[in-house]
Scaffold this active site. Structure first.
Site, short mmCIF file in Angstrom:
data_model
loop_
_atom_site.label_atom_id
_atom_site.label_comp_id
_atom_site.label_asym_id
_atom_site.label_seq_id
_atom_site.Cartn_x
_atom_site.Cartn_y
_atom_site.Cartn_z
N PHE A 125 14.33 -7.64 27.58
CA PHE A 125 14.30 -6.45 28.43
C PHE A 125 15.07 -6.63 29.74
O PHE A 125 15.13 -5.69 30.53
CB PHE A 125 12.85 -6.03 28.72
CG PHE A 125 12.01 -7.11 29.38
CD1 PHE A 125 12.10 -7.36 30.74
CD2 PHE A 125 11.13 -7.88 28.62
CE1 PHE A 125 11.32 -8.36 31.34
CE2 PHE A 125 10.35 -8.88 29.22
CZ PHE A 125 10.45 -9.12 30.58
N ARG A 169 -0.89 0.49 39.97
CA ARG A 169 -0.36 0.78 38.63
C ARG A 169 -1.39 1.51 37.77
O ARG A 169 -1.03 2.38 36.97
CB ARG A 169 0.10 -0.51 37.96
CG ARG A 169 1.39 -1.08 38.56
CD ARG A 169 1.64 -2.49 38.05
NE ARG A 169 2.92 -3.04 38.49
CZ ARG A 169 3.22 -4.34 38.41
NH1 ARG A 169 2.35 -5.19 37.92
NH2 ARG A 169 4.40 -4.78 38.83
N TYR A 221 15.14 -11.44 39.78
CA TYR A 221 14.45 -11.58 38.49
C TYR A 221 15.06 -12.71 37.64
O TYR A 221 14.97 -12.67 36.41
CB TYR A 221 14.52 -10.26 37.73
CG TYR A 221 13.51 -9.22 38.20
CD1 TYR A 221 12.14 -9.49 38.23
CD2 TYR A 221 13.93 -7.94 38.60
CE1 TYR A 221 11.22 -8.55 38.65
CE2 TYR A 221 12.99 -6.98 39.02
CZ TYR A 221 11.65 -7.29 39.03
OH TYR A 221 10.73 -6.34 39.43
N GLU A 262 11.51 -14.54 48.13
CA GLU A 262 11.93 -13.15 47.96
C GLU A 262 12.18 -12.46 49.30
O GLU A 262 13.11 -11.66 49.42
CB GLU A 262 10.87 -12.41 47.13
CG GLU A 262 10.85 -12.91 45.67
CD GLU A 262 9.65 -12.42 44.86
OE1 GLU A 262 8.84 -11.62 45.37
OE2 GLU A 262 9.53 -12.87 43.70
N THR A 272 0.68 -5.86 34.90
CA THR A 272 2.08 -5.49 34.67
C THR A 272 2.19 -4.22 33.82
O THR A 272 3.00 -3.34 34.11
CB THR A 272 2.81 -6.66 33.98
OG1 THR A 272 2.65 -7.83 34.79
CG2 THR A 272 4.28 -6.36 33.80
N LYS A 307 9.55 0.40 43.62
CA LYS A 307 10.69 0.47 42.72
C LYS A 307 11.26 1.90 42.71
O LYS A 307 10.62 2.83 43.23
CB LYS A 307 10.25 0.01 41.32
CG LYS A 307 9.81 -1.48 41.30
CD LYS A 307 9.32 -1.91 39.93
CE LYS A 307 8.90 -3.37 39.92
NZ LYS A 307 8.44 -3.82 38.57
N ARG A 315 -1.51 -8.63 44.54
CA ARG A 315 -1.40 -8.57 43.08
C ARG A 315 -2.60 -7.82 42.49
O ARG A 315 -2.46 -7.07 41.53
CB ARG A 315 -1.32 -9.97 42.47
CG ARG A 315 -0.09 -10.78 42.90
CD ARG A 315 1.12 -10.54 42.06
NE ARG A 315 0.96 -10.98 40.69
CZ ARG A 315 1.94 -10.89 39.78
NH1 ARG A 315 3.11 -10.36 40.10
NH2 ARG A 315 1.74 -11.30 38.55
P1 DAT Z 1 4.99 -8.39 37.40
O1 DAT Z 1 5.92 -7.32 37.93
O2 DAT Z 1 3.61 -7.83 37.12
O3 DAT Z 1 4.97 -9.63 38.26
P2 DAT Z 1 6.66 -9.92 35.55
O4 DAT Z 1 7.06 -10.74 36.73
O5 DAT Z 1 6.16 -10.62 34.34
O6 DAT Z 1 5.55 -8.82 35.96
O7 DAT Z 1 7.89 -9.01 35.10
C1 DAT Z 1 8.71 -8.38 36.07
C2 DAT Z 1 8.99 -6.97 35.62
O8 DAT Z 1 9.73 -7.00 34.38
C3 DAT Z 1 7.75 -6.13 35.32
O9 DAT Z 1 7.19 -5.55 36.47
C4 DAT Z 1 8.30 -5.11 34.37
C5 DAT Z 1 9.33 -5.90 33.57
N1 DAT Z 1 8.72 -6.40 32.33
C6 DAT Z 1 7.89 -7.47 32.20
N2 DAT Z 1 7.50 -7.63 30.93
C7 DAT Z 1 8.11 -6.64 30.22
C8 DAT Z 1 8.12 -6.25 28.85
N3 DAT Z 1 7.43 -6.93 27.92
N4 DAT Z 1 8.84 -5.16 28.51
C9 DAT Z 1 9.56 -4.48 29.42
N5 DAT Z 1 9.60 -4.79 30.73
C10 DAT Z 1 8.89 -5.86 31.13
MG MG Z 2 6.50 -11.02 38.66
#
Ligand code: DAT
Ligand code: MG
Length: 151
Positions: free
Chosen positions: A59, A104, A51, A128, A93, A11, A87
């Protein structure tokens, strides 16, 4: 366990912080095969498509702003069980909850700046990669080390 492909993306914070080499190295050392790689400024519509499952989250606007805020490094990685394994290498996350030893866990502190993306299923890996790469940007090749990694 099947040979799969996953979409991994460094990112904008990872690029700005000079973590590109460090992050690529972790996947290389593990023994996965790189099949696509580019530096790319993500347009708004692509970020929203990537996304789309999070569109209703509060968010979401900040997430899109973050992902489009500077260049990202797009990667396709191939290997046996690569989706789940990547993963694990990436970690939770929320970087404060991510285990030490994960990307991370070692390199980030906030969910909104968690340096790397990894597909959550083989199906999403395919989706993707098709979204972020042209067909001609993904290479089919055999690493010289292949017989030393896979029996
Ligand atoms: P990951 O990236 O671990 O697969 P995800 O698919 O649930 O997680 O969410 C995608 C992205 O969105 C994540 O990397 C960061 C952001 N995100 C997720 N949950 C969040 C939250 N509660 N507050 C802020 N950003 C969030
Ligand atoms: Mg994800």
């Amino acid at each position: 366990t099947q040979v799969e492909t996953t979409y991994i993306m460094i990112k904008p914070d990872g690029v700005q912080r000079g973590l590109v080499g460090e992050i690529i190295t972790r996947f290389e050392k593990k023994g996965f095969k790189l099949s696509g790689l580019k530096l790319f400024q993500c347009p708004q519509d692509l970020a929203e498509e990537h996304y789309k499952d999070l569109k209703s989250k509060p968010f979401f606007p900040k997430l899109i702003e973050y992902i489009t805020s500077g260049p990202v490094v797009c990667m396709a990685w191939e290997g046996i069980g690569v989706v789940a394994s990547a993963r694990k290498l990436i970690g939770s996350t929320n970087p404060l909850q991510a285990e030490p030893g994960t990307i991370r866990g070692d390199l980030a502190v906030q969910t909104g700046r968690n340096v790397v993306h990894g597909s959550d299923s083989p199906e999403n890996g395919q989706r993707e990669i098709a979204l972020w790469f042209k067909e001609s940007e993904v290479c089919e090749w055999t690493p010289a080390q292949a017989p030393w990694l896979i029996e």
